[in-house]
Each structure stands twice: as C-alpha cells, then as structure tokens.
Design an enzyme around this catalytic site. Structure first.
Site, PDB file in Angstrom:
ATOM      1  N   HIS A   1       4.385   9.271  -8.456  1.00 53.16           N
ATOM      2  CA  HIS A   1       5.664   9.773  -7.944  1.00 53.16           C
ATOM      3  C   HIS A   1       6.701   8.664  -8.116  1.00 53.16           C
ATOM      4  O   HIS A   1       6.400   7.591  -8.667  1.00 53.16           O
ATOM      5  CB  HIS A   1       5.510  10.202  -6.482  1.00 53.16           C
ATOM      6  CG  HIS A   1       4.882   9.174  -5.590  1.00 53.16           C
ATOM      7  ND1 HIS A   1       5.471   7.948  -5.339  1.00 53.16           N
ATOM      8  CD2 HIS A   1       3.713   9.153  -4.907  1.00 53.16           C
ATOM      9  CE1 HIS A   1       4.706   7.252  -4.528  1.00 53.16           C
ATOM     10  NE2 HIS A   1       3.617   7.948  -4.262  1.00 53.16           N
TER      11      HIS A   1
ATOM     12  N   HIS B   1       5.838   4.965  -7.302  1.00 54.36           N
ATOM     13  CA  HIS B   1       5.134   4.235  -8.368  1.00 54.36           C
ATOM     14  C   HIS B   1       6.098   3.885  -9.505  1.00 54.36           C
ATOM     15  O   HIS B   1       6.063   2.776 -10.044  1.00 54.36           O
ATOM     16  CB  HIS B   1       4.001   5.091  -8.956  1.00 54.36           C
ATOM     17  CG  HIS B   1       2.953   5.514  -7.965  1.00 54.36           C
ATOM     18  ND1 HIS B   1       2.808   6.819  -7.550  1.00 54.36           N
ATOM     19  CD2 HIS B   1       1.992   4.817  -7.326  1.00 54.36           C
ATOM     20  CE1 HIS B   1       1.804   6.917  -6.702  1.00 54.36           C
ATOM     21  NE2 HIS B   1       1.281   5.715  -6.542  1.00 54.36           N
TER      22      HIS B   1
ATOM     23  N   LYS C   1       5.649   0.213   1.091  1.00 55.05           N
ATOM     24  CA  LYS C   1       5.099   1.385   1.782  1.00 55.05           C
ATOM     25  C   LYS C   1       3.770   1.038   2.468  1.00 55.05           C
ATOM     26  O   LYS C   1       3.508   1.460   3.584  1.00 55.05           O
ATOM     27  CB  LYS C   1       4.887   2.495   0.737  1.00 55.05           C
ATOM     28  CG  LYS C   1       3.931   3.593   1.092  1.00 55.05           C
ATOM     29  CD  LYS C   1       4.553   4.571   2.042  1.00 55.05           C
ATOM     30  CE  LYS C   1       3.798   5.866   2.181  1.00 55.05           C
ATOM     31  NZ  LYS C   1       2.360   5.741   2.328  1.00 55.05           N
TER      32      LYS C   1
ATOM     33  N   VAL D   1      10.198   4.301  -1.470  1.00 55.39           N
ATOM     34  CA  VAL D   1      10.967   5.429  -1.993  1.00 55.39           C
ATOM     35  C   VAL D   1      10.589   6.664  -1.171  1.00 55.39           C
ATOM     36  O   VAL D   1       9.407   6.910  -0.911  1.00 55.39           O
ATOM     37  CB  VAL D   1      10.705   5.649  -3.497  1.00 55.39           C
ATOM     38  CG1 VAL D   1      11.554   6.799  -4.022  1.00 55.39           C
ATOM     39  CG2 VAL D   1      11.003   4.362  -4.277  1.00 55.39           C
TER      40      VAL D   1
ATOM     41  N   SER E   1       4.140   9.819  -0.912  1.00 56.34           N
ATOM     42  CA  SER E   1       2.724   9.470  -0.978  1.00 56.34           C
ATOM     43  C   SER E   1       2.040  10.564  -1.772  1.00 56.34           C
ATOM     44  O   SER E   1       2.408  11.748  -1.633  1.00 56.34           O
ATOM     45  CB  SER E   1       2.129   9.424   0.435  1.00 56.34           C
ATOM     46  OG  SER E   1       0.710   9.493   0.368  1.00 56.34           O
TER      47      SER E   1
ATOM     48  N   ARG F   1      -0.589  11.764  -1.110  1.00 54.49           N
ATOM     49  CA  ARG F   1      -1.199  12.626  -0.079  1.00 54.49           C
ATOM     50  C   ARG F   1      -0.215  13.649   0.487  1.00 54.49           C
ATOM     51  O   ARG F   1      -0.647  14.575   1.177  1.00 54.49           O
ATOM     52  CB  ARG F   1      -1.802  11.774   1.035  1.00 54.49           C
ATOM     53  CG  ARG F   1      -3.022  10.980   0.580  1.00 54.49           C
ATOM     54  CD  ARG F   1      -3.718  10.266   1.737  1.00 54.49           C
ATOM     55  NE  ARG F   1      -5.011   9.738   1.340  1.00 54.49           N
ATOM     56  CZ  ARG F   1      -5.269   8.454   1.101  1.00 54.49           C
ATOM     57  NH1 ARG F   1      -4.312   7.551   1.219  1.00 54.49           N
ATOM     58  NH2 ARG F   1      -6.486   8.069   0.737  1.00 54.49           N
TER      59      ARG F   1
HETATM   60  P1  AMP Z   1      -1.376   4.098  -4.569  1.00 52.66           P
HETATM   61  O1  AMP Z   1      -1.411   4.860  -5.852  1.00 52.66           O
HETATM   62  O2  AMP Z   1      -1.119   4.957  -3.360  1.00 52.66           O
HETATM   63  O3  AMP Z   1      -2.527   3.144  -4.411  1.00 52.66           O
HETATM   64  O4  AMP Z   1      -0.086   3.166  -4.652  1.00 52.66           O
HETATM   65  C1  AMP Z   1       0.103   2.274  -5.720  1.00 52.66           C
HETATM   66  C2  AMP Z   1       1.239   1.362  -5.400  1.00 52.66           C
HETATM   67  O5  AMP Z   1       2.424   2.140  -5.195  1.00 52.66           O
HETATM   68  C3  AMP Z   1       1.026   0.566  -4.103  1.00 52.66           C
HETATM   69  O6  AMP Z   1       1.515  -0.756  -4.285  1.00 52.66           O
HETATM   70  C4  AMP Z   1       1.840   1.322  -3.099  1.00 52.66           C
HETATM   71  O7  AMP Z   1       2.302   0.538  -2.027  1.00 52.66           O
HETATM   72  C5  AMP Z   1       2.999   1.782  -3.965  1.00 52.66           C
HETATM   73  N1  AMP Z   1       3.661   2.937  -3.352  1.00 52.66           N
HETATM   74  C6  AMP Z   1       3.063   4.074  -2.931  1.00 52.66           C
HETATM   75  N2  AMP Z   1       3.980   4.902  -2.376  1.00 52.66           N
HETATM   76  C7  AMP Z   1       5.169   4.263  -2.451  1.00 52.66           C
HETATM   77  C8  AMP Z   1       6.502   4.602  -2.048  1.00 52.66           C
HETATM   78  N3  AMP Z   1       6.780   5.749  -1.449  1.00 52.66           N
HETATM   79  N4  AMP Z   1       7.475   3.698  -2.285  1.00 52.66           N
HETATM   80  C9  AMP Z   1       7.195   2.505  -2.899  1.00 52.66           C
HETATM   81  N5  AMP Z   1       5.965   2.147  -3.302  1.00 52.66           N
HETATM   82  C10 AMP Z   1       4.962   3.006  -3.081  1.00 52.66           C
END
Ligand code: AMP
Length: 298
Positions: free
Chosen positions: A28, A31, A143, A170, A179, A181
């Site tokens: 999203h 990322h 986040k 974001v 997220s 999720r």
């Molecule tokens: P994940 O795929 O959930 O493991 O997240 C990968 C990276 O993206 C991690 O460093 C998260 O902290 C970051 N991330 C996830 N959601 C957000 C968001 N809404 N805003 C900024 N960074 C994010």
C-alpha cells in the site's frame, strides 16, 4: 526491475548506495512511501517481500495473511525499484535456525508483552536481510514504532554498517493508518477502527496545547477507543523513542502507541513526538486524498 529469489543474485545486482525496503507484501502507499524515500537517497533500490513465519505466533494470521505476488511486483516496479527480492522459505530458512536474534528490554513491553517471540522473529529476519544484502540504507515505517526501536538497537549492537531511516505513517483518507490487515475489516469494523485515529489526533492536539503528563496523554488516547462499541483497547502507552520503555512525562523524544482489536484484527497506530527548535512536535504522518491502492487487485 529484476525479480530474484536468492540473496546471492540480489547482492550481485546491487551497485553504489543500496537502499533496502523490507516488506511482507500486499503493498500500500505506506510501503510505497518507503520505496520513494529509498529511490531519492540510493543508487540501487531493493524491496524484499517475504511473509516471515518466525514473527507470527501459533494462533496468529500467518495462513490468512494477504498475498498477491503479481500485484506487489507491479506496484514495486511502478514505484521505480530496481530489485524485488522475493525468497522462498528454503532460501530464507534452509534449515531450522539454531541461531536467532533476541533484542532484550526494548521488546518487553507493549507488542512484546502481547506477542511473545514476535520481535525475535522480526530481529532474526532483519538481521538476515542486513547480512545477506548488505544495504547501505534501510527503510522502516514509524507505523511499527516498537519494531523501529528494536531494529535500530539490533543494528547498532551488531555493528551493521547500514543507516536506519524511519519514515512517517501513511493514513487512509479518513485517518486510519494503512496496514495490509485493513483488508480484513468489514464495514462495521472499519467504523469502529476509526476511533483509533481520533485518539491519535487528540493526543497530537493535547501535545500542541502543552500537555506533558504521560498518564494524561494515555487517557486522552484511550478515550475514543473505550467509548466506541466493537473495539477493544490492548494498550495506549507513552514510550521513549530510544528504548520503548514507558515514560511518566513527555521529557524526551517519544511515541504514544495505541493497539486495539476489532473482531479478529489487531490494529496498531501511534504518534511520534519529536523535539524541535519550535518545541515538541507531533508527527501524525500523511493522509491520502482518495482511496488507497490497498483495495486494488492486480
Ligand atoms: P509490513 O509489510 O507490514 O511488514 O511493513 C513493511 C514496512 O512498511 C515496515 O517498515 C512498516 O513499518 C512499514 N509500514 C507499514 N505500514 C505503514 C504505513 N501505514 N505508513 C508507513 N510505513 C508503513
């Protein structure tokens, strides 16, 4: 963009300053903001995509975690990344690891208390990415505030020569932190989830109005969630940005983290509070103007 499945290929393709964005996919704008930051500051941008079983508890959503490789590959290419590193399980964990990474203290409270072993899984996989890809710069979201503290401490303790960059949250257009999720939420749950951002916004306002008491800021954060039916607060905690330990007063860089459960979905949000020349400044992140790409199929 090249998609590769092994550490060796990803390493061989990197040149100059290598910027790494670790993800678990189902991408999203949160990322993508990390990819954009890496693109501005690096010669080679590598995005890793791996749903890491080690960081999921036995009753958590490893099996149902959203996955769509085509969709993610398209988005990473459109964002201008050079390398998509998408290892299979056997590349990441060729054998059951006898070596794992535990970061003490900073992983004890908040998420660490509720998800035993979670941060061992995170620290282990990020250590492997740092060791296997040798990034010069590594990008993480604010986040996941306690994760950012954990990764910073792990990297410093193990002397990885990578700069850790923490990027703003974001948010969807109504303020809900993006997220992967969020795709689990039905319409009623989506409304209940809105109370989390109301708590975050109220904390930001209170900080700007001069509130410095940790307990008071936590009460302000918790109130909208506690008043909303269909959502259960796990915690609202003011914590130190360096150590993730609870703070009595806002007297050093901090974040106020909220964790709550809506149905079977756990949601996290926070506001970082930074010390600047202008005083204490809340960072509530960035809000999208329209619908998120999260809800877009490949
Ligand atoms: P994940 O795929 O959930 O493991 O997240 C990968 C990276 O993206 C991690 O460093 C998260 O902290 C970051 N991330 C996830 N959601 C957000 C968001 N809404 N805003 C900024 N960074 C994010």
């Amino acid at each position: 963009m090249r998609t590769v499945r092994t550490f060796a290929e990803a390493r061989a393709l990197g040149s100059g300053c290598v910027g790494l964005v670790p993800t678990m996919g189902y991408l999203h704008e949160g990322h993508i903001s990390l990819v954009d930051a890496a693109r501005r500051e690096s010669d080679t941008v590598t995005v890793s995509l791996f749903v890491n079983p080690l960081q999921f508890g036995p009753t958590e959503d490893l099996g149902s975690y959203p996955r769509n490789f085509e969709r993610d590959a398209e988005m990473v290419a459109a964002a201008g990344a050079d390398i998509l590193f998408a290892p299979q399980l056997a590349e990441m964990y060729p054998r059951d690891p006898l070596t794992t990474v535990t970061v003490a203290h900073v992983t004890e409270g908040m998420e660490g208390g509720i998800r035993p072993g979670h941060f061992d899984g995170v620290a282990t996989v990020v250590t492997k990415l740092f060791a296997g890809l040798a990034p010069d710069r590594s990008y993480f979201g604010r986040k996941d505030a306690q994760q950012l503290v954990t990764v910073r401490r792990m990297s410093a303790d193990l002397s990885f020569p990578t700069v850790i960059v923490g990027a703003p949250i974001v948010r969807e257009s109504d303020g809900l932190a993006l997220s992967s999720r969020n795709t689990y939420l039905d319409a009623a749950e989506r409304i209940a989830a809105g109370s989390i951002n109301r708590g975050i916004a109220a904390v930001a306002d209170a900080v700007l109005a001069g509130e410095r008491s940790g307990r008071q800021l936590e009460r302000i954060a918790a109130a909208p969630v506690n008043e909303e039916p269909g959502i259960e607060l796990d915690y609202a905690t003011l914590a130190n940005q360096d150590t993730a330990s609870s703070l009595t007063d806002l007297d050093r860089p901090a974040f106020l983290a909220i964790a709550a459960r809506v149905g079977r979905t756990r949601l996290l949000d926070n506001v970082h509070i930074d010390r600047t020349d202008a005083g204490w400044v809340p960072d509530v992140g960035i809000r999208l103007e329209g619908p998120s790409i999260l809800y877009r199929e490949a």
